[in-house]
Design a protein around this motif. Structure first.
Motif, PDB file in Angstrom:
ATOM      1  N   PHE A 278      -5.117   2.832   2.611  1.00  0.00           N
ATOM      2  CA  PHE A 278      -4.705   2.700   4.012  1.00  0.00           C
ATOM      3  C   PHE A 278      -3.413   1.898   4.115  1.00  0.00           C
ATOM      4  O   PHE A 278      -3.308   0.799   3.588  1.00  0.00           O
ATOM      5  CB  PHE A 278      -5.847   2.002   4.764  1.00  0.00           C
ATOM      6  CG  PHE A 278      -5.572   1.792   6.216  1.00  0.00           C
ATOM      7  CD1 PHE A 278      -5.331   2.859   7.060  1.00  0.00           C
ATOM      8  CD2 PHE A 278      -5.582   0.508   6.754  1.00  0.00           C
ATOM      9  CE1 PHE A 278      -5.091   2.669   8.407  1.00  0.00           C
ATOM     10  CE2 PHE A 278      -5.349   0.303   8.105  1.00  0.00           C
ATOM     11  CZ  PHE A 278      -5.099   1.388   8.928  1.00  0.00           C
TER      12      PHE A 278
ATOM     13  N   THR B 139      -4.656  -4.231   4.655  1.00  0.00           N
ATOM     14  CA  THR B 139      -5.502  -4.188   3.457  1.00  0.00           C
ATOM     15  C   THR B 139      -6.252  -5.494   3.314  1.00  0.00           C
ATOM     16  O   THR B 139      -5.637  -6.556   3.318  1.00  0.00           O
ATOM     17  CB  THR B 139      -4.618  -4.004   2.197  1.00  0.00           C
ATOM     18  OG1 THR B 139      -3.809  -2.852   2.375  1.00  0.00           O
ATOM     19  CG2 THR B 139      -5.461  -3.871   0.947  1.00  0.00           C
TER      20      THR B 139
ATOM     21  N   SER C 231       0.832  -1.209   0.000  1.00  0.00           N
ATOM     22  CA  SER C 231       0.000   0.000   0.000  1.00  0.00           C
ATOM     23  C   SER C 231       0.867   1.260   0.000  1.00  0.00           C
ATOM     24  O   SER C 231       0.538   2.247  -0.655  1.00  0.00           O
ATOM     25  CB  SER C 231      -0.930   0.004   1.214  1.00  0.00           C
ATOM     26  OG  SER C 231      -1.766  -1.128   1.178  1.00  0.00           O
TER      27      SER C 231
ATOM     28  N   ASP D 284      -3.822  -2.559  -5.596  1.00  0.00           N
ATOM     29  CA  ASP D 284      -3.221  -2.923  -4.313  1.00  0.00           C
ATOM     30  C   ASP D 284      -4.088  -4.044  -3.748  1.00  0.00           C
ATOM     31  O   ASP D 284      -5.307  -3.942  -3.765  1.00  0.00           O
ATOM     32  CB  ASP D 284      -3.261  -1.696  -3.391  1.00  0.00           C
ATOM     33  CG  ASP D 284      -2.710  -2.002  -2.008  1.00  0.00           C
ATOM     34  OD1 ASP D 284      -1.797  -2.836  -1.902  1.00  0.00           O
ATOM     35  OD2 ASP D 284      -3.203  -1.400  -1.032  1.00  0.00           O
TER      36      ASP D 284
HETATM   37 MG   LIG Z   1      -1.812  -2.920   2.371  1.00  0.00          MG
END
Ligand SMILES: [Mg+2]
Ligand SMILES: Nc1nc2c(ncn2[C@@H]2O[C@H](COP(=O)(O)OP(=O)(O)OP(=O)(O)O)[C@@H](O)[C@H]2O)c(=O)[nH]1
Length: 430
Positions: free
Chosen positions: A240, A248, A219, A268
């Motif tokens: 985030f 995540t 991320s 992501d």
């Molecule tokens: Mg992440």
């Protein structure tokens, strides 16, 4: 300051334990990982118990001597929970609980608890709830009420519905119904995700997916690429990132536009851990649909972690397990700033050493990505008649126009075209 209010819930003190069967080389790593998972679930690991045994004991997982030892250790340390490095059968859990008087949490339950705690979106919440209910279903203990006894001689079937139904059967039936309802809901949610994916597919933009072990820096890498190359609203598009396992759980897709106007889609994804519970694998499959049809994978590795090789193996195994294979991959060794005597950014074929927090690294990564995904691109001269203003607008929005000149026949442009547009606009090649 004595009057500070501590809002952190108190950590539960636990023991972690595991069987080292066949003395596998990755046992220590999985125990370290278990400790990290426990911490992620707000537990404090007080001590660990390990037994070298070729086969697990069918009834109690650990051998009986070890069970006594665990009970005494826990008693001495005033600990009430044991976290075990494996998925146990419902009866094994019940037996160990009976003999040690400890609450037993197995690896699967631990991971499911963390996921339940982290899930934010409706889709993630639904996936986790399905997995949890599937885990609980065989673990519902027959209740001690008399209806159970009354039922023990007879068969199942409709005849026993209603008054004759035991509490545990009723519980199971309610859970099964709930699972099937949740699966219906999930289907609808996945359908809309698939529609969005299709729309993106039609844009013809190359797709790049960040994958890898949890907490590797996926991320952060996404956010830094966004901040560097998509200044417009970059902070609103940030995802985030945090120093914790499974920060995540959902896939996010963003468009990255490079300075030469070439664009690609970057996603992501959820991080991996070894021995992923079976009933979570299905949810990973749908969450990782974005990665499954990517043109390029970037496997992000925490190069500063002593177990980074094992983490890479875990990533490879998980990708294989969910059927993601044969996609070109850059292996991106991140957090080089935390590893002594390491030069970065450094490119060596498809291996890349970097730090996601270093701007020069992010530039080098963008270059490496470009080299991969824009390999089939062509620079051409097009002559677009004025009557085709729409096409010119499309090129201006989505491609990199190097030169533009208005002539009597139309607009002449020198432009970099992706393979799809290269075919589509053949007739305008000048
Ligand atoms: Mg992440
Ligand atoms: N020192 C240092 N820290 C980094 C670097 N890249 C990421 N981090 C930190 O590592 C932690 C995890 O980063 P994330 O980007 O959330 O990791 P992730 O791979 O997305 O993790 P999950 O979503 O849990 O799978 C954060 O605290 C980051 O600030 C780096 O290059 N150097």
């Amino acid at each position: 300051m004595s009057d500070t209010i501590n809002l952190q819930p108190e950590k539960e003190r636990v023991l972690i334990g595991g069987l080292n069967r066949n003395k596998t080389s990755d046992f220590d790593y999985t125990m370290t990982e278990l400790g990290e998972l426990a911490k992620a679930d707000n537990m404090e690991v007080v001590d660990q118990v390990i037994q070298n045994l070729d086969h697990k004991d069918a009834a109690t997982y650990f051998g009986s001597g070890k069970i006594q030892e665990i009970a005494e250790l826990a008693n001495g340390l005033d600990v009430h929970t044991l976290v075990i490095n494996d998925e146990l059968s419902p009866s094994q859990i019940a037996n160990i609980e009976k003999e040690t008087k400890l609450r037993i949490v197995d690896r699967t339950e631990l991971i499911l608890e963390i996921f339940a705690d982290r899930a934010q979106t409706k889709e993630a919440k639904t996936q986790v709830e399905i997995a949890r209910l599937q885990y609980e279903l065989p673990r519902i203990h027959p209740s001690a009420n008399s209806l159970d006894q009354q039922h023990s001689g007879g068969g199942g079937g409709l005849r026993n519905r209603g008054a004759g139904e035991t509490q545990s059967e009723l519980d199971r039936r309610v859970i099964r119904k709930r699972i099937s309802d949740l699966k219906q809901n999930l289907k609808a949610l996945e359908k809309s995700a698939a529609t969005q994916r299709e729309r993106r597919q039609q844009s013809g933009l190359p797709k790049v997916a960040l994958v890898g072990y949890t907490n590797a820096g996926k991320s952060t890498t996404m956010n830094q690429l966004l901040a560097r190359f998509d200044q417009l609203d970059a902070d609103k598009k940030q995802v985030f990132e945090k120093d914790m396992l499974f920060a995540t759980l959902d896939t996010s897709v963003r468009t990255i536009q490079l300075p030469n106007k070439q664009q690609f889609l970057l996603s992501d994804t959820v991080g991996f851990v070894s021995h992923l519970p079976h009933n979570l694998v299905a949810s990973f499959k749908s969450t990782l649909a974005e990665a499954a049809d990517a043109d390029l994978l970037i496997q992000v590795v925490d190069y500063s972690d002593p177990n980074y090789r094992e983490m890479m193996t875990t990533t490879t195994n998980t990708l294989n397990e969910i059927g993601i294979e044969n996609i070109p991959m850059i292996v991106a060794y991140n957090k080089a700033d935390l590893k002594a005597d390491t030069n970065y950014p450094e490119v060596n074929g498809d291996d890349f050493i970097y730090s996601a927090k270093d701007p020069a690294s992010i530039d080098a990564l963008a270059k490496l990505i470009t080299k991969h995904i824009f390999a089939g691109y062509h620079t051409v001269n097009l002559l677009i008649p004025f009557s085709e203003a729409r096409i010119l607008a499309e090129l201006e929005a989505h491609t990199s126009i190097i030169e533009k000149e208005y002539t009597e026949q139309g607009t002449q442009v020198k432009v970099v075209l992706d393979p799809i547009r290269y075919n589509k606009y053949q007739k305008f090649v000048h």
